[in-house]
Design a protein around this motif. Structure first.
Motif, PDB file in Angstrom:
ATOM      1  N   ARG A 110      47.380 -53.944  23.976  1.00 28.36           N
ATOM      2  CA  ARG A 110      46.233 -54.840  23.810  1.00 28.36           C
ATOM      3  C   ARG A 110      46.559 -55.926  22.791  1.00 28.36           C
ATOM      4  O   ARG A 110      46.264 -57.112  23.006  1.00 28.36           O
ATOM      5  CB  ARG A 110      45.000 -54.037  23.363  1.00 28.36           C
ATOM      6  CG  ARG A 110      43.744 -54.888  23.221  1.00 28.36           C
ATOM      7  CD  ARG A 110      42.510 -54.031  22.920  1.00 28.36           C
ATOM      8  NE  ARG A 110      42.702 -53.027  21.898  1.00 28.36           N
ATOM      9  CZ  ARG A 110      42.551 -53.240  20.583  1.00 28.36           C
ATOM     10  NH1 ARG A 110      42.233 -54.444  20.143  1.00 28.36           N
ATOM     11  NH2 ARG A 110      42.724 -52.260  19.720  1.00 28.36           N
ATOM     12  N   TRP A 111      47.200 -55.539  21.672  1.00 32.88           N
ATOM     13  CA  TRP A 111      47.593 -56.528  20.654  1.00 32.88           C
ATOM     14  C   TRP A 111      48.530 -57.572  21.252  1.00 32.88           C
ATOM     15  O   TRP A 111      48.390 -58.771  20.997  1.00 32.88           O
ATOM     16  CB  TRP A 111      48.283 -55.855  19.483  1.00 32.88           C
ATOM     17  CG  TRP A 111      47.429 -54.948  18.663  1.00 32.88           C
ATOM     18  CD1 TRP A 111      46.059 -54.891  18.625  1.00 32.88           C
ATOM     19  CD2 TRP A 111      47.884 -53.956  17.754  1.00 32.88           C
ATOM     20  NE1 TRP A 111      45.653 -53.922  17.744  1.00 32.88           N
ATOM     21  CE2 TRP A 111      46.752 -53.332  17.191  1.00 32.88           C
ATOM     22  CE3 TRP A 111      49.143 -53.522  17.344  1.00 32.88           C
ATOM     23  CZ2 TRP A 111      46.828 -52.314  16.255  1.00 32.88           C
ATOM     24  CZ3 TRP A 111      49.231 -52.503  16.406  1.00 32.88           C
ATOM     25  CH2 TRP A 111      48.094 -51.916  15.868  1.00 32.88           C
ATOM     26  N   ILE A 112      49.504 -57.127  22.048  1.00 35.49           N
ATOM     27  CA  ILE A 112      50.490 -58.034  22.633  1.00 35.49           C
ATOM     28  C   ILE A 112      49.837 -58.974  23.641  1.00 35.49           C
ATOM     29  O   ILE A 112      50.098 -60.172  23.650  1.00 35.49           O
ATOM     30  CB  ILE A 112      51.634 -57.222  23.292  1.00 35.49           C
ATOM     31  CG1 ILE A 112      52.400 -56.427  22.243  1.00 35.49           C
ATOM     32  CG2 ILE A 112      52.571 -58.128  24.093  1.00 35.49           C
ATOM     33  CD1 ILE A 112      52.923 -57.237  21.096  1.00 35.49           C
ATOM     34  N   TYR A 113      49.002 -58.426  24.517  1.00 35.23           N
ATOM     35  CA  TYR A 113      48.357 -59.269  25.526  1.00 35.23           C
ATOM     36  C   TYR A 113      47.404 -60.277  24.887  1.00 35.23           C
ATOM     37  O   TYR A 113      47.302 -61.417  25.344  1.00 35.23           O
ATOM     38  CB  TYR A 113      47.629 -58.420  26.570  1.00 35.23           C
ATOM     39  CG  TYR A 113      48.577 -57.619  27.443  1.00 35.23           C
ATOM     40  CD1 TYR A 113      49.746 -58.185  27.951  1.00 35.23           C
ATOM     41  CD2 TYR A 113      48.319 -56.294  27.755  1.00 35.23           C
ATOM     42  CE1 TYR A 113      50.617 -57.452  28.734  1.00 35.23           C
ATOM     43  CE2 TYR A 113      49.183 -55.552  28.548  1.00 35.23           C
ATOM     44  CZ  TYR A 113      50.327 -56.142  29.036  1.00 35.23           C
ATOM     45  OH  TYR A 113      51.182 -55.414  29.819  1.00 35.23           O
ATOM     46  N   ASN A 114      46.713 -59.888  23.814  1.00 31.46           N
ATOM     47  CA  ASN A 114      45.840 -60.834  23.109  1.00 31.46           C
ATOM     48  C   ASN A 114      46.654 -61.942  22.443  1.00 31.46           C
ATOM     49  O   ASN A 114      46.252 -63.115  22.479  1.00 31.46           O
ATOM     50  CB  ASN A 114      44.988 -60.115  22.071  1.00 31.46           C
ATOM     51  CG  ASN A 114      43.839 -59.351  22.692  1.00 31.46           C
ATOM     52  OD1 ASN A 114      43.398 -59.648  23.800  1.00 31.46           O
ATOM     53  ND2 ASN A 114      43.356 -58.338  21.991  1.00 31.46           N
TER      54      ASN A 114
END
Length: 129
Positions: A110-114
């Motif tokens: 989630r951190w990477i995609y955001n």
């Protein structure tokens, strides 16, 4: 009829447990950048996105940024390679994110995609870079 109810209950429990899995395959992002951007603009878009998402960003070399995300006792480090035409976000290290066998806690993804989404938004805005 009682056996059918037990079977359906067991299947429902197994399905809900599978849906609650805390790990997922480690996500790495490889994105192309539309033409008309310079390497400096791509770098600025990455740094701005990192700052907005509270990543600690540091330039490791020309075309390379190391980034670190800290959330309570969880930490993730990534390496971002970039040019005027593309960038990639690659897993480097983590703590307390259950990283093992190519899998990691789903919050990492989630951190990477955001971060990727915000980089794309910054590049599409363009003029402020």
């Amino acid at each position: 009829m009682n056996n059918v109810a037990k079977l359906l209950t067991a299947l429902a429990i197994m399905g809900s447990l599978a849906g609650c899995a805390r790990t997922a395959p480690i996500a790495n992002v490889h994105s192309t950048v539309s033409s008309g951007h310079t390497q400096s603009q791509v770098k600025n878009a990455i740094l701005k996105a990192g700052q907005e998402r509270k990543w600690i960003m540091s330039e490791a070399a020309p075309g390379v940024i190391n980034a670190r995300q800290q959330s309570r006792d969880h930490m993730a480090e990534v390496r971002i390679n970039y040019t005027a035409t593309s960038y990639s976000i690659t897993y480097a290290n983590s703590q307390n994110l259950k990283a093992s066998g190519g899998k990691i806690h789903k919050n990492y993804n989630r951190w990477i995609y955001n971060l990727d989404k915000d980089i794309q938004l910054n590049l599409s805005a363009g003029s402020d870079l």
